[in-house]
Design a protein around this motif. Structure first.
Motif, short mmCIF file in Angstrom:
data_model
loop_
_atom_site.label_atom_id
_atom_site.label_comp_id
_atom_site.label_asym_id
_atom_site.label_seq_id
_atom_site.Cartn_x
_atom_site.Cartn_y
_atom_site.Cartn_z
N LEU A 84 0.71 2.88 -6.73
CA LEU A 84 1.52 3.81 -7.46
C LEU A 84 2.51 4.47 -6.43
O LEU A 84 3.22 5.43 -6.77
N LEU A 85 2.30 4.65 -5.13
CA LEU A 85 3.01 5.40 -4.15
C LEU A 85 4.18 4.91 -3.83
O LEU A 85 5.02 5.69 -3.65
N PHE A 86 4.41 3.59 -3.67
CA PHE A 86 5.68 3.09 -3.27
C PHE A 86 6.32 2.37 -4.55
O PHE A 86 5.95 1.52 -5.55
N LYS A 87 7.90 2.52 -4.60
CA LYS A 87 8.71 2.00 -5.61
C LYS A 87 8.47 0.46 -5.88
O LYS A 87 8.13 0.08 -7.08
N GLN A 88 8.53 -0.16 -4.80
CA GLN A 88 8.52 -1.72 -4.81
C GLN A 88 6.99 -2.26 -5.43
O GLN A 88 6.94 -2.98 -6.18
N ARG A 89 6.01 -1.41 -4.93
CA ARG A 89 4.79 -1.79 -5.42
C ARG A 89 4.47 -1.51 -6.78
O ARG A 89 3.65 -2.17 -7.51
N ARG A 90 5.22 -0.37 -7.25
CA ARG A 90 5.29 -0.23 -8.74
C ARG A 90 5.75 -1.28 -9.58
O ARG A 90 5.20 -1.57 -10.65
N LYS A 91 6.83 -1.66 -9.06
CA LYS A 91 7.43 -2.85 -9.82
C LYS A 91 6.62 -4.07 -9.78
O LYS A 91 6.46 -4.74 -10.68
N GLU A 92 5.96 -4.40 -8.81
CA GLU A 92 4.93 -5.55 -8.50
C GLU A 92 3.86 -5.18 -9.65
O GLU A 92 3.50 -6.30 -10.45
N LEU A 93 3.39 -3.96 -9.78
CA LEU A 93 2.42 -3.93 -10.67
C LEU A 93 2.74 -3.99 -12.10
O LEU A 93 2.04 -4.61 -13.05
N VAL A 94 4.18 -3.70 -12.52
CA VAL A 94 4.58 -3.80 -13.65
C VAL A 94 4.80 -5.22 -14.11
O VAL A 94 4.37 -5.89 -15.14
N ASN A 95 5.06 -5.89 -12.88
CA ASN A 95 5.25 -7.45 -13.43
C ASN A 95 4.04 -8.09 -13.54
O ASN A 95 4.03 -9.23 -14.39
N GLU A 96 2.91 -7.44 -12.77
CA GLU A 96 1.49 -8.33 -13.10
C GLU A 96 1.09 -7.92 -14.39
O GLU A 96 0.47 -8.88 -15.02
N ILE A 97 1.40 -6.86 -14.79
CA ILE A 97 0.97 -6.44 -16.10
C ILE A 97 1.77 -7.38 -17.24
O ILE A 97 0.99 -7.77 -18.14
N GLU A 98 2.83 -7.67 -16.98
CA GLU A 98 3.82 -8.41 -17.84
C GLU A 98 3.03 -9.84 -17.75
O GLU A 98 3.01 -10.37 -19.04
N VAL A 99 2.91 -10.35 -16.72
CA VAL A 99 2.28 -11.69 -16.74
C VAL A 99 1.10 -11.85 -17.32
O VAL A 99 0.70 -12.76 -18.12
N LEU A 100 0.08 -10.73 -17.21
CA LEU A 100 -1.17 -10.60 -17.96
C LEU A 100 -1.05 -10.52 -19.41
O LEU A 100 -1.75 -11.23 -20.11
N LYS A 101 -0.26 -9.81 -19.91
CA LYS A 101 0.18 -9.55 -21.42
C LYS A 101 0.47 -11.22 -21.95
O LYS A 101 0.21 -11.50 -23.10
N LYS A 102 1.44 -11.65 -21.13
CA LYS A 102 2.01 -13.15 -21.91
C LYS A 102 0.79 -14.05 -21.63
O LYS A 102 0.74 -14.99 -22.38
N LYS A 103 -0.13 -14.01 -20.65
CA LYS A 103 -1.20 -14.93 -20.64
C LYS A 103 -2.26 -14.72 -21.74
O LYS A 103 -2.57 -15.55 -22.62
N ILE A 104 -2.43 -13.17 -22.39
CA ILE A 104 -3.20 -12.90 -23.54
C ILE A 104 -2.42 -13.21 -24.58
O ILE A 104 -3.05 -13.91 -25.51
N ALA A 105 -1.32 -12.87 -24.91
CA ALA A 105 -0.49 -12.93 -26.06
C ALA A 105 -0.21 -14.45 -26.25
O ALA A 105 0.17 -14.91 -27.61
N GLY A 106 -0.01 -14.94 -25.31
CA GLY A 106 0.63 -16.50 -25.51
C GLY A 106 1.98 -16.79 -24.82
O GLY A 106 2.74 -15.58 -25.03
N SER A 107 2.47 -17.74 -24.37
CA SER A 107 3.65 -17.63 -23.54
C SER A 107 4.89 -17.87 -24.59
O SER A 107 6.04 -17.79 -24.53
N GLY A 108 4.49 -18.31 -26.04
CA GLY A 108 5.62 -18.45 -27.06
C GLY A 108 6.04 -17.05 -27.51
O GLY A 108 7.16 -17.20 -28.00
N GLU A 109 5.60 -16.08 -27.13
CA GLU A 109 5.98 -14.63 -27.78
C GLU A 109 6.71 -14.00 -26.55
O GLU A 109 6.63 -13.95 -25.49
#
Length: 171
Positions: free
Chosen positions: A146-171
């Motif tokens: 949370l402290l640095f901008k680049q790492r916040r973007k990394e966290l957002v990307n990791e959350i998006e990848v996790l959401k795609k894994k859970i919901a399925g890659s088709g969505e």
């Protein structure tokens, strides 16, 4: 003599030795002093909206009432739509026993976790240790993501990848 008692009472009050008033001396003698007087204009709140001279915004209240009525009708129709949608989805499920199995498993998991947390909480120093571990992990997470901008973007990307894994890659 009166001056000495007054000086004693003043010294006792300054030093914290003042006596608290008893119930008999603290109660007001006039019972009408117990309740404050009603605020001005409170009776006008209970009168119907009879004249627009007393209530210049009366037309605004009637439109609000109409909006609330139409809003409640929309809510009931959306609730009916929601129930219909749920019925269709329930009928589309082929193996209903797995839903009950997963639901029962979730209830048992919550029950067991509450038992484990209760057992941990009963050990004398363990709750404070767990709080310390939680604070340490929270501090590490804030520093790491949370402290640095680049790492916040990394966290957002990791959350998006996790959401795609859970919901399925088709969505």
């Amino acid at each position: 003599m009166a001056a000495a008692t007054a000086a004693y009472a003043a010294a006792a009050a300054v030093l914290g030795g003042a006596r608290l008033p008893t119930a008999a001396s603290a109660a007001p003698r006039n019972p009408s002093l117990l309740l404050p007087p009603p605020p001005r204009g409170i009776s006008s709140l209970f009168l119907p909206l009879a004249s627009s001279s007393r209530f210049p915004d009366a037309h605004r209240f009637s439109s609000l009432q109409m909006k609330a009525t139409s809003s409640s009708e929309e809510t009931s129709t959306s609730a009916d739509d929601l129930l219909e949608d749920l019925k269709q989805k329930w009928d589309a499920i082929e193996n209903k026993s797995t839903i009950f199995l997963y639901g029962g498993g979730a209830i048992v998991a919550v029950w067991l976790s509450s038992i484990v947390v209760g057992a941990i909480n009963s050990v004398p120093l363990l709750p404070k240790l767990m709080e310390l571990v939680g604070l340490g992990y929270t501090g590490w997470f804030v520093y790491r993501y949370l402290l640095f901008k680049q790492r916040r973007k990394e966290l957002v990307n990791e959350i998006e990848v996790l959401k795609k894994k859970i919901a399925g890659s088709g969505e």
